[in-house]
Design a protein around this motif. Sequence first.
Motif, mmCIF file in Angstrom:
data_model
loop_
_atom_site.group_PDB
_atom_site.id
_atom_site.type_symbol
_atom_site.label_atom_id
_atom_site.label_comp_id
_atom_site.label_asym_id
_atom_site.label_seq_id
_atom_site.Cartn_x
_atom_site.Cartn_y
_atom_site.Cartn_z
ATOM 1 N N PHE A 74 0.702 -1.094 -0.026
ATOM 2 C CA PHE A 74 0.000 -0.137 -0.096
ATOM 3 C C PHE A 74 0.932 1.204 0.031
ATOM 4 O O PHE A 74 1.999 1.237 0.588
ATOM 5 C CB PHE A 74 -1.023 0.151 1.171
ATOM 6 C CG PHE A 74 -1.980 -0.616 1.046
ATOM 7 C CD1 PHE A 74 -3.429 -0.327 0.938
ATOM 8 C CD2 PHE A 74 -2.044 -2.183 1.288
ATOM 9 C CE1 PHE A 74 -4.776 -1.071 0.787
ATOM 10 C CE2 PHE A 74 -3.154 -2.936 1.173
ATOM 11 C CZ PHE A 74 -4.180 -2.582 0.927
ATOM 12 N N VAL A 75 0.355 2.411 -0.492
ATOM 13 C CA VAL A 75 0.998 3.824 -0.425
ATOM 14 C C VAL A 75 -0.159 4.488 0.821
ATOM 15 O O VAL A 75 -1.300 4.296 0.517
ATOM 16 C CB VAL A 75 0.828 4.489 -1.808
ATOM 17 C CG1 VAL A 75 1.492 5.872 -1.610
ATOM 18 C CG2 VAL A 75 1.542 3.628 -2.796
ATOM 19 N N ALA B 33 4.138 0.138 1.598
ATOM 20 C CA ALA B 33 5.651 0.255 0.715
ATOM 21 C C ALA B 33 6.199 1.702 0.775
ATOM 22 O O ALA B 33 7.190 2.018 0.787
ATOM 23 C CB ALA B 33 5.348 -0.176 -0.557
ATOM 24 N N VAL B 34 5.010 2.674 0.815
ATOM 25 C CA VAL B 34 5.577 4.245 0.649
ATOM 26 C C VAL B 34 4.630 5.038 1.641
ATOM 27 O O VAL B 34 3.440 4.820 1.516
ATOM 28 C CB VAL B 34 5.539 4.643 -0.890
ATOM 29 C CG1 VAL B 34 5.976 6.059 -0.925
ATOM 30 C CG2 VAL B 34 6.075 3.719 -1.717
ATOM 31 N N LEU C 202 1.527 7.848 -7.220
ATOM 32 C CA LEU C 202 2.137 6.360 -6.885
ATOM 33 C C LEU C 202 1.372 5.142 -6.998
ATOM 34 O O LEU C 202 1.780 4.171 -7.560
ATOM 35 C CB LEU C 202 2.746 6.529 -5.432
ATOM 36 C CG LEU C 202 3.823 7.563 -5.101
ATOM 37 C CD1 LEU C 202 4.267 7.613 -3.580
ATOM 38 C CD2 LEU C 202 5.008 7.085 -5.899
ATOM 39 N N VAL C 203 0.205 5.247 -6.757
ATOM 40 C CA VAL C 203 -0.864 4.005 -7.184
ATOM 41 C C VAL C 203 -0.851 3.752 -8.423
ATOM 42 O O VAL C 203 -0.643 2.799 -8.857
ATOM 43 C CB VAL C 203 -2.215 4.242 -6.692
ATOM 44 C CG1 VAL C 203 -3.309 3.109 -7.153
ATOM 45 C CG2 VAL C 203 -2.108 4.568 -5.062
ATOM 46 N N ARG C 204 -0.976 4.925 -9.239
ATOM 47 C CA ARG C 204 -1.070 4.672 -10.739
ATOM 48 C C ARG C 204 0.234 4.158 -11.444
ATOM 49 O O ARG C 204 0.061 3.265 -12.232
ATOM 50 C CB ARG C 204 -1.383 6.080 -11.471
ATOM 51 C CG ARG C 204 -1.563 5.915 -12.978
ATOM 52 C CD ARG C 204 -2.034 7.372 -13.463
ATOM 53 N NE ARG C 204 -0.943 8.494 -13.388
ATOM 54 C CZ ARG C 204 -0.285 8.605 -14.344
ATOM 55 N NH1 ARG C 204 -0.388 7.911 -15.515
ATOM 56 N NH2 ARG C 204 0.643 9.675 -14.255
ATOM 57 N N ALA C 205 1.230 4.285 -10.737
ATOM 58 C CA ALA C 205 2.500 4.016 -11.065
ATOM 59 C C ALA C 205 2.820 2.388 -10.589
ATOM 60 O O ALA C 205 3.796 1.904 -10.897
ATOM 61 C CB ALA C 205 3.619 4.751 -10.637
ATOM 62 N N GLY C 206 1.872 2.172 -9.849
ATOM 63 C CA GLY C 206 2.021 0.546 -9.387
ATOM 64 C C GLY C 206 2.834 0.359 -8.085
ATOM 65 O O GLY C 206 3.150 -0.810 -7.985
ATOM 66 N N GLY D 233 1.334 0.384 -5.281
ATOM 67 C CA GLY D 233 0.676 -0.144 -3.971
ATOM 68 C C GLY D 233 -0.718 0.273 -4.247
ATOM 69 O O GLY D 233 -0.999 1.249 -5.140
ATOM 70 N N PHE D 234 -1.670 -0.529 -3.486
ATOM 71 C CA PHE D 234 -3.080 0.204 -3.514
ATOM 72 C C PHE D 234 -2.835 1.322 -2.371
ATOM 73 O O PHE D 234 -2.042 1.455 -1.638
ATOM 74 C CB PHE D 234 -4.106 -0.704 -3.031
ATOM 75 C CG PHE D 234 -4.130 -2.208 -3.870
ATOM 76 C CD1 PHE D 234 -4.402 -2.002 -5.073
ATOM 77 C CD2 PHE D 234 -3.315 -3.321 -3.436
ATOM 78 C CE1 PHE D 234 -4.693 -3.183 -5.922
ATOM 79 C CE2 PHE D 234 -3.710 -4.456 -4.055
ATOM 80 C CZ PHE D 234 -4.086 -4.208 -5.473
#
Length: 299
Positions: free
Chosen positions: A194-195, A221-222, A233-237, A239-240
Amino acid sequence: MELRHLEHFVAVAEERSFTRAAARVHLGQSALSVSIRSLERELGSRLFDRTTHQVELTDSGRALLVEARTTLSAADAARDAVAAVRGGLRGSVRVGIMHSMTVIDLAGVLTRYHRERPQVQIIPSAAQGGSIELVNQVIDGRLDLAFAALPSDYPAGLMVHPLASEPMLLACPEDHPFARRRAIPLSELDGEAFVDFPPGWGTRLSVDRLFLEAGLRRVVAVEVADVPTVVELVRAGFGFAFLSASLASGSRSVSLRRVRPEPLFVPSLVTAADRRPSAAAQALVDLVLSIYPAPSSDA
């Protein structure tokens, strides 16, 4: 003991610096030091441990800080009461605000308050530590009131007025399999990355609690303190993410899906339970609660 001595003491205690405190109270640094030493002599105890690099409260100083803030608040309340009789509220209101709270039209509330109480100064303040830091600042008197969003179990010494309640949605990349489903069982997110926002933020606490109660694990993760960056960051993969519905309304670059059970975002107005607010602060509390009465239990 005079009120100005207590004002000088609180300034040094909060700034942790005689230089910054002197600028705050518009006093020369040597005059401020004389004021603090005079207070220490009267109380018969050292209030600060001073070094060349920092200023820290002693045990006596920490005990005095609570009472000093209470005394200064009472003095402000007395001034406000007289001002109200003479035809208008004056003074200032220190308001703690969250970095992101679109479900409440805070700007609209403060604009209306300023229009109705033009002689009151509103001092908004955000906190990097999120809702946890905001409620602690209300407890120790640094804030008159705050908007916060802890999932439950607020610390003792607070009055909490829920203002709204909305579900938090799962944000995922548009090409992820979850994007093609209407709702996602929470169990399917066990162990996923997850972000998320920093630990003290209300949304983070709400999600952490939901996973803990379900006996599930997630990997943060971030950590970032900015909603648009979370979305990117979600769009870049990476995390959710979980976003409240109002925050997620303009996020078209990711897919937003309901989760069952879902975490909730519940912003609240928080005041101190054991400290009488100033007339100006109480007027703001009354205005907020007139616009945003408590949400229904099935919201």
